[in-house]
Design an enzyme around this catalytic site. Sequence first.
Site, mmCIF file in Angstrom:
data_model
loop_
_atom_site.group_PDB
_atom_site.id
_atom_site.type_symbol
_atom_site.label_atom_id
_atom_site.label_comp_id
_atom_site.label_asym_id
_atom_site.label_seq_id
_atom_site.Cartn_x
_atom_site.Cartn_y
_atom_site.Cartn_z
ATOM 1 N N GLU A 1 0.832 -1.205 0.000
ATOM 2 C CA GLU A 1 0.000 0.000 0.000
ATOM 3 C C GLU A 1 0.868 1.257 0.000
ATOM 4 O O GLU A 1 0.726 2.128 -0.860
ATOM 5 C CB GLU A 1 -0.916 -0.011 1.234
ATOM 6 C CG GLU A 1 -1.845 1.177 1.313
ATOM 7 C CD GLU A 1 -2.835 1.196 0.169
ATOM 8 O OE1 GLU A 1 -3.712 0.332 0.135
ATOM 9 O OE2 GLU A 1 -2.720 2.081 -0.707
ATOM 10 N N ASP B 1 1.364 3.936 -3.108
ATOM 11 C CA ASP B 1 0.958 5.333 -2.917
ATOM 12 C C ASP B 1 2.105 6.285 -3.220
ATOM 13 O O ASP B 1 1.931 7.277 -3.922
ATOM 14 C CB ASP B 1 0.477 5.551 -1.473
ATOM 15 C CG ASP B 1 -0.840 4.830 -1.200
ATOM 16 O OD1 ASP B 1 -1.451 4.329 -2.158
ATOM 17 O OD2 ASP B 1 -1.245 4.772 -0.019
ATOM 18 N N SER C 1 -6.902 2.110 -4.459
ATOM 19 C CA SER C 1 -5.622 2.525 -3.882
ATOM 20 C C SER C 1 -4.693 3.073 -4.949
ATOM 21 O O SER C 1 -3.746 3.777 -4.633
ATOM 22 C CB SER C 1 -4.904 1.323 -3.268
ATOM 23 O OG SER C 1 -5.380 1.058 -2.004
ATOM 24 N N ASP D 1 -15.930 10.398 -19.995
ATOM 25 C CA ASP D 1 -17.109 9.775 -19.394
ATOM 26 C C ASP D 1 -16.986 8.251 -19.497
ATOM 27 O O ASP D 1 -16.774 7.723 -20.587
ATOM 28 C CB ASP D 1 -18.344 10.280 -20.156
ATOM 29 C CG ASP D 1 -19.622 9.995 -19.401
ATOM 30 O OD1 ASP D 1 -19.554 9.454 -18.277
ATOM 31 O OD2 ASP D 1 -20.698 10.329 -19.944
ATOM 32 N N ILE D 2 -17.087 7.576 -18.370
ATOM 33 C CA ILE D 2 -17.024 6.106 -18.382
ATOM 34 C C ILE D 2 -18.463 5.594 -18.352
ATOM 35 O O ILE D 2 -19.209 5.872 -17.411
ATOM 36 C CB ILE D 2 -16.245 5.566 -17.157
ATOM 37 C CG1 ILE D 2 -14.911 6.304 -16.990
ATOM 38 C CG2 ILE D 2 -16.045 4.046 -17.279
ATOM 39 C CD1 ILE D 2 -13.968 6.255 -18.167
ATOM 40 N N GLY E 1 -22.668 10.704 -18.193
ATOM 41 C CA GLY E 1 -22.653 11.704 -17.121
ATOM 42 C C GLY E 1 -22.221 11.088 -15.797
ATOM 43 O O GLY E 1 -21.684 9.975 -15.752
ATOM 44 N N ASP F 1 -22.140 9.048 -12.502
ATOM 45 C CA ASP F 1 -22.808 7.844 -12.015
ATOM 46 C C ASP F 1 -22.141 7.409 -10.723
ATOM 47 O O ASP F 1 -21.012 7.825 -10.419
ATOM 48 C CB ASP F 1 -22.786 6.721 -13.075
ATOM 49 C CG ASP F 1 -21.404 6.469 -13.630
ATOM 50 O OD1 ASP F 1 -20.528 6.049 -12.857
ATOM 51 O OD2 ASP F 1 -21.190 6.695 -14.844
#
Length: 598
Positions: A266, A270, A507, A552-553, A575, A577
Site C-alpha cells: 500500500e 501510494d 488505492s 465519461d465512463i 454523465g 454515475d
Amino acid sequence: MRVLLLLVFLVFCLVPALSYRDTNWNKLNRAGRRENLEFRVALNQRNLDVLESTLLDVSNPASSNYGKHWTSEQVADLVAPEPWVSKKVVNYLKKNGCHNVENHGDFIKASGPVSAVEKIFSVEMYNYKHNIKTEQSIIRSSETYQVPFEISQYVHIVSGVSELPHLNNGPKSKTLKPNPKDFEATPAPSGPADPGMVVPQTIQQLYGIPSDYVNNANTSLCLAEFAADRSYQPKDLKTFAAKTGTPLINVVKNIGPFEPTQPDLESTLDVQYGGVIAGKDALITFFTVNGWMYEFSSDLAATYPAPYVVSMSWGWPEPLQCQQGIGNCTNGESSQDYVNRVNIEFQKIGLRGITLLASSGDQGAPGDGNPSCNSRDQPISTIFPGASPWVTSVGATMLAAPSANEPNPIDTSDAPVCGIHKCATSTQEVTCSTPSALITTGGGFSNYSPQPAWQADAVNAYLSSGVTLPNKKFFNASNRGFPDVSGLGHNYYIVAADQMNIVDGTSCSSPVFGGIVALLNSYRLDNNKSTLGFINPLLYAAYASNPEIYNDITVGNNYCTESCCATTGFLATKGWDAVTGLGTPNFKELLAYVQSLN
Ligand SMILES: *[C@@H]1O[C@H](CO)[C@@H](O)[C@H](O)[C@H]1NC(C)=O
Ligand SMILES: *[C@@H]1O[C@H](CO)[C@@H](O)[C@H](O)[C@H]1NC(C)=O
Ligand SMILES: *[C@@H]1O[C@H](CO)[C@@H](O)[C@H](O)[C@H]1NC(C)=O
Ligand SMILES: *[C@@H]1O[C@H](CO)[C@@H](O)[C@H](O)[C@H]1NC(C)=O
C-alpha cells in the site's frame, strides 16, 4: 540470469483499519503502573455553521471569495472552545498526573502513566498482544472509558484509551476463480481487460498529464497510511525510477512511525504513483498515523507547514466507524458522532487550502459491509472517509482489451520495463470490476451526509436518467453520492522490496488523482494564486462548464466485490454515475478551467 518474479497481489487498500475490539488481541496481564500512554481528548467545538458556510464560500469558483483560505490559527480560533475551557481540561489532566499535555485549542494531546490514566478514566489498563502480528503489543483498558465529572461537559470524545486497533494482515496473492453462477445477475459486463501493465507513461498519455513540468518549489503531496502499513523502501524508489524511466521521487519528510526495512504494498504504491504523477521535484510527504481518521485529522491540524494535498487509500463502512477507535462508541456515542466529528476536522483542513482525497472502496456497491454478497436485507454498504462530502472520492477504471487497430496506442517505449514485460496499449476505459480485475470499484450514497448543493445537478440527473437503480430501500438517494471522479486502478507496475508487483485497487487511483491536484496547484502557485483546497465544488462546476473535462465512463457496473457478485448495485452511464463519478480527467482541459479562476 536475473529472475524477475511476476506476482499478482491483491492490494488490501481498504483495510478494516481499527476495530473497536479486534478479537485478534489477547488480553495479558495488568499494565505496569509506570508505563506511559498517549491519548487525546477532543473538546466540544463552536461556530460550526460558520465553518461550513465559509468553507463552501472560499471553495466556490463563482464566489468573489474563491481561494481566500484561512490560516490554521484563524481556523482554530473559530472552532475551539473559549480558552478557559481547554485550560481547565489541561489543568485537570496535569493535576491528575499527566505530562506532555499539549493544548491544541479544540483537543488536548497528553501522556500519562498507566496509574494516572486508570484513575482519570475509571478503567483498568492491560497489556494486549496481537495473535497474528505477534510483534505488535499495546496497552488499553479492559472496558470503556468514563469521562470524569469535572470535565465531562467539555469533552466530545477520548481516543487512545479504550479502542483496540485492527491491524492489516498484509496483502495476499489471489487467484480469482469466479463461479460463473455468481455473475448471472450482473448486467453489462465490462468485458476483458487489457492484459498489459500500467506504468506512469500509461497514465500520463491517457489523461494528457505532462511529465516534464518544472514544478513550483512549494507544490506538495502527502500519502497517509494507517494501522501497520508504514513503510516504503527508499531503494525501491530508485529501482522504480530506473525501470520506468521516470524522475526519482522526492520524499522530503516521513511523519509518524516509519519502518523502511519491510515495505508494504500500500505505502509503496501510494508513494510511487502519487509521487510520479505529481512530477519532478514535487515535495512528497509520507504520513503514518497511530490511530484512525480522528488521530489523522487532528495531527494534520497540528502540522505546519502542512502538505497541500493528501491522499488516503483507506476506508471502512460508515456505520462500522464505532469499531474504528472511538472509546465509548458502543455506549454513549454512535458511528455517526464519530463521522460528524471527523467531517468537522476535514472542513477545518479544507479551509486551510488543503485537498483531501480518498479511495471509494474495492468491494463495489456491496462494500466491506457485505463482502460475501449474500445479505438480502442490506445488500449495499457505504464507506468512510470515501463517502464523506469533504473528501474527493476516487473510483477506479481499467483499460478494455485493445482493439485490433487502435488509432493511438499508448507508447511506453520510454519505460525499460516495458521492453521486458507487456505493457498496456489500449486507450478505452471501462469500470474496474471483477472478474477482469481483482477488485470492483466502490460507489453509492452516504448513509449520513445529505446531498451537497455542488453535486445536486449531476447526481439528480443520474437518478432521473432512467438507468436501473437498486431498490430505493437499499440506499439513500437524497444523500451524498460518491465517487466524484475516477482513474485507472488495474494492473499497476510497482517495485516493493526489490520485486516487481502488479496491483489493483482504488488505492491506485486516489494517489494518482492526488498527484494531478498537486500538479494543478503547481501551475496556480506559479501564478501567485491560491492552492485548490476543498476541490469538489470546482470539479462539478468544471463539469457543468465543459463536460469534455472528463472522459465519461459508460461501461460496467459495481454489482460485485473482490470475490462475489450481488444481485443489485449501480450502473455506469452517461454523465455522473455512482460507479465512476464524473469520469477520468482530461488534464489539459481541467488545467485550462483551473487557470481561468482567480
Ligand atoms: C514557498 O513558500 C514560502 C513560504 O510560504 C514562500 O516564502 C516562498 O516564496 C514560496 N516559493 C515559491 C517558489 O512560491
Ligand atoms: C460513555 O458511556 C457511558 C455509559 O453509557 C455514559 O454514561 C457516558 O456518558 C459515556 N461517555 C461519553 C463521553 O459519552
Ligand atoms: C439511510 O440513512 C439512515 C441514516 O441517515 C440510515 O439509518 C439508513 O439505514 C439508510 N438507509 C439505507 C437504505 O442505507
Ligand atoms: C508572483 O509574485 C512574485 C513576487 O511577488 C513576482 O516576482 C512574480 O512576478 C509574480 N508572478 C506572477 C506570474 O504574477
